[in-house]
Design an enzyme around this catalytic site. Structure first.
Site, PDB file in Angstrom:
ATOM      1  N   LYS A 105      17.382 -13.860   2.163  1.00 29.00           N
ATOM      2  CA  LYS A 105      16.721 -12.622   2.614  1.00 29.00           C
ATOM      3  C   LYS A 105      17.767 -11.777   3.315  1.00 29.00           C
ATOM      4  O   LYS A 105      18.774 -12.304   3.806  1.00 29.00           O
ATOM      5  CB  LYS A 105      15.591 -12.959   3.593  1.00 29.00           C
ATOM      6  CG  LYS A 105      14.569 -11.862   3.739  1.00 29.00           C
ATOM      7  CD  LYS A 105      13.492 -11.944   2.669  1.00 29.00           C
ATOM      8  CE  LYS A 105      12.477 -10.839   2.793  1.00 29.00           C
ATOM      9  NZ  LYS A 105      11.323 -11.047   1.897  1.00 29.00           N
ATOM     10  N   GLY A 217      -4.312  -3.188   5.212  1.00 25.55           N
ATOM     11  CA  GLY A 217      -3.083  -2.742   4.544  1.00 25.55           C
ATOM     12  C   GLY A 217      -3.412  -2.198   3.169  1.00 25.55           C
ATOM     13  O   GLY A 217      -4.135  -2.839   2.396  1.00 25.55           O
ATOM     14  N   GLY A 219      -0.867  -0.706   1.039  1.00 23.18           N
ATOM     15  CA  GLY A 219       0.419  -0.362   0.415  1.00 23.18           C
ATOM     16  C   GLY A 219       0.461  -0.976  -0.968  1.00 23.18           C
ATOM     17  O   GLY A 219      -0.571  -1.162  -1.621  1.00 23.18           O
ATOM     18  N   ASN A 220       1.640  -1.345  -1.408  1.00 27.62           N
ATOM     19  CA  ASN A 220       1.766  -1.924  -2.754  1.00 27.62           C
ATOM     20  C   ASN A 220       0.824  -3.112  -2.930  1.00 27.62           C
ATOM     21  O   ASN A 220       0.065  -3.192  -3.894  1.00 27.62           O
ATOM     22  CB  ASN A 220       3.232  -2.335  -2.996  1.00 27.62           C
ATOM     23  CG  ASN A 220       3.388  -3.095  -4.290  1.00 27.62           C
ATOM     24  OD1 ASN A 220       2.954  -4.241  -4.400  1.00 27.62           O
ATOM     25  ND2 ASN A 220       3.960  -2.474  -5.301  1.00 27.62           N
ATOM     26  N   GLY A 222      -1.791  -4.343  -0.851  1.00 27.93           N
ATOM     27  CA  GLY A 222      -3.197  -4.134  -0.521  1.00 27.93           C
ATOM     28  C   GLY A 222      -3.956  -3.390  -1.610  1.00 27.93           C
ATOM     29  O   GLY A 222      -5.055  -3.776  -2.000  1.00 27.93           O
TER      30      GLY A 222
HETATM   31  P1  NAD Z   1       3.930  -1.419   2.014  1.00 28.32           P
HETATM   32  O1  NAD Z   1       4.931  -0.840   2.944  1.00 28.32           O
HETATM   33  O2  NAD Z   1       3.808  -0.886   0.627  1.00 28.32           O
HETATM   34  O3  NAD Z   1       2.442  -1.353   2.660  1.00 28.32           O
HETATM   35  C1  NAD Z   1       2.152  -1.800   3.938  1.00 28.32           C
HETATM   36  C2  NAD Z   1       0.755  -1.267   4.306  1.00 28.32           C
HETATM   37  O4  NAD Z   1       0.383  -1.794   5.570  1.00 28.32           O
HETATM   38  C3  NAD Z   1       0.675   0.261   4.422  1.00 28.32           C
HETATM   39  O5  NAD Z   1      -0.529   0.696   3.833  1.00 28.32           O
HETATM   40  C4  NAD Z   1       0.612   0.472   5.934  1.00 28.32           C
HETATM   41  O6  NAD Z   1      -0.043   1.685   6.271  1.00 28.32           O
HETATM   42  C5  NAD Z   1      -0.187  -0.739   6.337  1.00 28.32           C
HETATM   43  N1  NAD Z   1      -0.131  -1.027   7.761  1.00 28.32           N
HETATM   44  C6  NAD Z   1       0.922  -1.010   8.603  1.00 28.32           C
HETATM   45  N2  NAD Z   1       0.497  -1.270   9.855  1.00 28.32           N
HETATM   46  C7  NAD Z   1      -0.838  -1.468   9.772  1.00 28.32           C
HETATM   47  C8  NAD Z   1      -1.857  -1.769  10.714  1.00 28.32           C
HETATM   48  N3  NAD Z   1      -1.562  -1.915  12.000  1.00 28.32           N
HETATM   49  N4  NAD Z   1      -3.131  -1.882  10.287  1.00 28.32           N
HETATM   50  C9  NAD Z   1      -3.450  -1.726   8.991  1.00 28.32           C
HETATM   51  N5  NAD Z   1      -2.529  -1.449   8.048  1.00 28.32           N
HETATM   52  C10 NAD Z   1      -1.253  -1.315   8.452  1.00 28.32           C
HETATM   53  O7  NAD Z   1       4.249  -2.990   1.993  1.00 28.32           O
HETATM   54  P2  NAD Z   1       3.794  -4.052   0.911  1.00 28.32           P
HETATM   55  O8  NAD Z   1       4.858  -4.182  -0.091  1.00 28.32           O
HETATM   56  O9  NAD Z   1       2.404  -3.777   0.502  1.00 28.32           O
HETATM   57  O10 NAD Z   1       3.840  -5.385   1.797  1.00 28.32           O
HETATM   58  C11 NAD Z   1       2.784  -5.761   2.656  1.00 28.32           C
HETATM   59  C12 NAD Z   1       3.019  -7.192   3.119  1.00 28.32           C
HETATM   60  O11 NAD Z   1       3.106  -8.047   1.966  1.00 28.32           O
HETATM   61  C13 NAD Z   1       4.325  -7.423   3.898  1.00 28.32           C
HETATM   62  O12 NAD Z   1       4.084  -8.447   4.840  1.00 28.32           O
HETATM   63  C14 NAD Z   1       5.285  -7.944   2.827  1.00 28.32           C
HETATM   64  O13 NAD Z   1       6.335  -8.729   3.372  1.00 28.32           O
HETATM   65  C15 NAD Z   1       4.326  -8.778   2.001  1.00 28.32           C
HETATM   66  N6  NAD Z   1       4.788  -9.041   0.637  1.00 28.32           N
HETATM   67  C16 NAD Z   1       5.033  -8.005  -0.225  1.00 28.32           C
HETATM   68  C17 NAD Z   1       5.438  -8.282  -1.521  1.00 28.32           C
HETATM   69  C18 NAD Z   1       5.665  -7.196  -2.530  1.00 28.32           C
HETATM   70  O14 NAD Z   1       5.927  -7.514  -3.704  1.00 28.32           O
HETATM   71  N7  NAD Z   1       5.556  -5.919  -2.168  1.00 28.32           N
HETATM   72  C19 NAD Z   1       5.625  -9.610  -1.934  1.00 28.32           C
HETATM   73  C20 NAD Z   1       5.351 -10.652  -1.031  1.00 28.32           C
HETATM   74  C21 NAD Z   1       4.929 -10.334   0.256  1.00 28.32           C
END
Ligand code: NAD
Length: 426
Positions: A105, A217, A219-220, A222
């Site tokens: 990482k 959440g 983002g990608n 959620g």
């Molecule tokens: P992202 O940046 O696309 O989305 C994150 C979301 O969380 C956003 O909608 C943001 O507004 C929201 N958020 C932040 N603070 C918040 C709060 N206090 N309350 C509610 N929502 C809140 O990130 P992502 O890629 O969706 O990743 C989310 C999680 O999943 C992270 O922990 C990441 O490490 C994990 N993850 C992601 C992937 C991937 O492929 N993208 C893979 C494995 C794990």
């Protein structure tokens, strides 16, 4: 609290499960340490002519199963202990999902939102120059994580190829499609979570039909899990982002519309959509209700999905959680104290290293396609993803039965057993 230092927490999880399977001492010691820790200073000529200085990390935990693999996070709170924990979790995740990668990482201590696009590109290229000797398709293959995206991975690939004087797409995954990215990578983590949940529900003989779901959440991860769950008959009742939430006890009718609305407005709180019209004024008509920021975690739903941040389920709120199943899509959303409370309450927790491993599984498909000059279509990628997730979820569930442990401990046991089988002690 010291136990929620992410690296200490990882060590506790490792020791606990190593004991259960009598892991040999040399391997345990190896997993408690790192193959390589790179800490580097990055200089960047800023738009205002001043010199910016940033700290960069890449931690290679181990490569027993294959090249180091794991994302790059750009965030002001990136720290050595956080990157250590995340690299360890990558080792475990890659082993659970059974792909030929070890764990790594990295990240930069920076708030990318205050950089211009040119500065962000130059900072990324500087990181590649600093890491060049220690990365490569057979050595260490980074990917996107929080605040990094396909565009940044594209710059990463381009800079590496320039220095190597050879087009090398397999040095990084999560690239744009036109630069060797894989179909389906965007949806992979969310969809993988759905496959994991459906497999576990089948094992416990529960139908997903009309199960209610709250997701923190959007983002990608959620929004993709929300969309695919809805397509599979679940009823999504609450969604949130960092600025607010929507809560419709009878079910949010169309997640695709919510996604369009969030894209347009930049936040979710007003996305009460009737047909294609989204407006806060629809809230009353839809039976919508207000939620305070963390209340989404305490709703009376069947399935709770933290898909945003670490350490959101704590000893303070674990007692108030009413969901019967938690699908951890964020990395490390549950503290150790909270985990014990959830176990006592008989809440089934599908752990992060299983439920969010769909992303790295498709990263592996991307790397494989690059090395073999292949291009798979989306249907093919999703089919392979489904097979991987179902197989791993099945193994974790059966291990839980065999050892009479939680699904989290079972996932660690599956991972450690796989690593043990491949470990040749010299
Ligand atoms: P992202 O940046 O696309 O989305 C994150 C979301 O969380 C956003 O909608 C943001 O507004 C929201 N958020 C932040 N603070 C918040 C709060 N206090 N309350 C509610 N929502 C809140 O990130 P992502 O890629 O969706 O990743 C989310 C999680 O999943 C992270 O922990 C990441 O490490 C994990 N993850 C992601 C992937 C991937 O492929 N993208 C893979 C494995 C794990």
């Amino acid at each position: 609290m010291i136990i929620n230092n992410p690296w200490r927490r990882s060590l506790a999880q490792l020791k606990k499960n190593a004991k259960k399977i009598n892991l040999n001492k040399p391997l345990l010691t190896k997993l408690q340490n790192f193959d390589r820790i790179i800490e580097t200073n990055l200089s960047l000529k800023m738009g205002n002519g001043k010199l910016g200085k940033f700290k960069g990390y890449r931690i290679q935990h181990n490569n027993i199963l294959g090249p180091y693999k794991g994302g790059l996070r750009y965030h002001p709170q990136v720290s050595m202990d956080e990157v250590k924990a995340l690299s360890f979790w990558m080792t475990m995740k890659n082993a659970v999902i059974d792909i030929p990668f070890g764990g790594g990482k990295g990240g930069i201590v920076v708030d990318p939102k205050i950089l211009s696009e040119r500065e962000l590109e130059e900072l990324t290229r500087e990181l590649v120059r600093k890491l060049f000797k220690n990365i490569g398709p057979r050595v260490d293959v980074p990917a996107p994580d929080v605040n990094t995206n396909p565009k940044i991975m594209g710059w990463f690939e381009d800079e590496y190829s320039k220095i190597a004087k050879k087009y090398t797409p397999a040095v990084v995954t999560g690239k744009p499609l036109e630069m060797g990215g894989s179909e389906g990578r965007n949806e992979a983590t969310g969809l993988g979570g759905v496959y994991a949940l459906l497999s576990i529900l089948k094992k416990i003989k529960k139908s997903p039909k009309n199960m209610t779901v709250a997701i923190q959440g959007f983002g990608n991860v959620g929004r993709n899990i929300a969309k695919f769950l809805q397509k599979n008959g679940f009823k999504i009742v609450a969604l949130s982002d960092s600025k607010g939430s929507i809560f419709v006890p009878n079910g949010i009718p169309d997640i695709d519309q919510v996604e369009l609305c969030k894209e347009e407005k930049g936040f979710i709180a007003e996305c009460y959509c009737i047909g294609s019209v989204c407006d806060l004024r629809h809230k009353k008509q839809m039976g919508g209700k207000d939620l305070k920021s963390l209340e989404i975690l305490e709703l009376p739903v069947d399935v709770l999905i933290p898909a945003a941040l670490e350490n959101v389920i704590t000893k303070e709120n674990a007692l108030k959680i009413k969901a019967k199943i938690i699908v951890e899509m964020a990395n490390g959303p549950t503290t150790i104290e909270a985990d014990k409370i959830l176990e006592k309450k008989n809440i089934l927790v599908i752990p992060d290293i299983l439920s969010n491993s769909g992303g790295v599984a498709v990263s592996y498909f991307e790397w494989y396609q690059n090395l073999h000059h292949e291009k798979w279509d989306k249907k093919d990628v999703f089919k392979k993803l489904k097979q991987k997730m179902e197989k791993s979820a099945g193994e974790v569930f059966d291990t839980r039965e065999k050892y009479n442990v939680t699904l989290r401990d079972a996932a660690y046991i599956v991972a450690l057993e796989r690593i043990k089988k491949n470990y040749k002690h010299s």
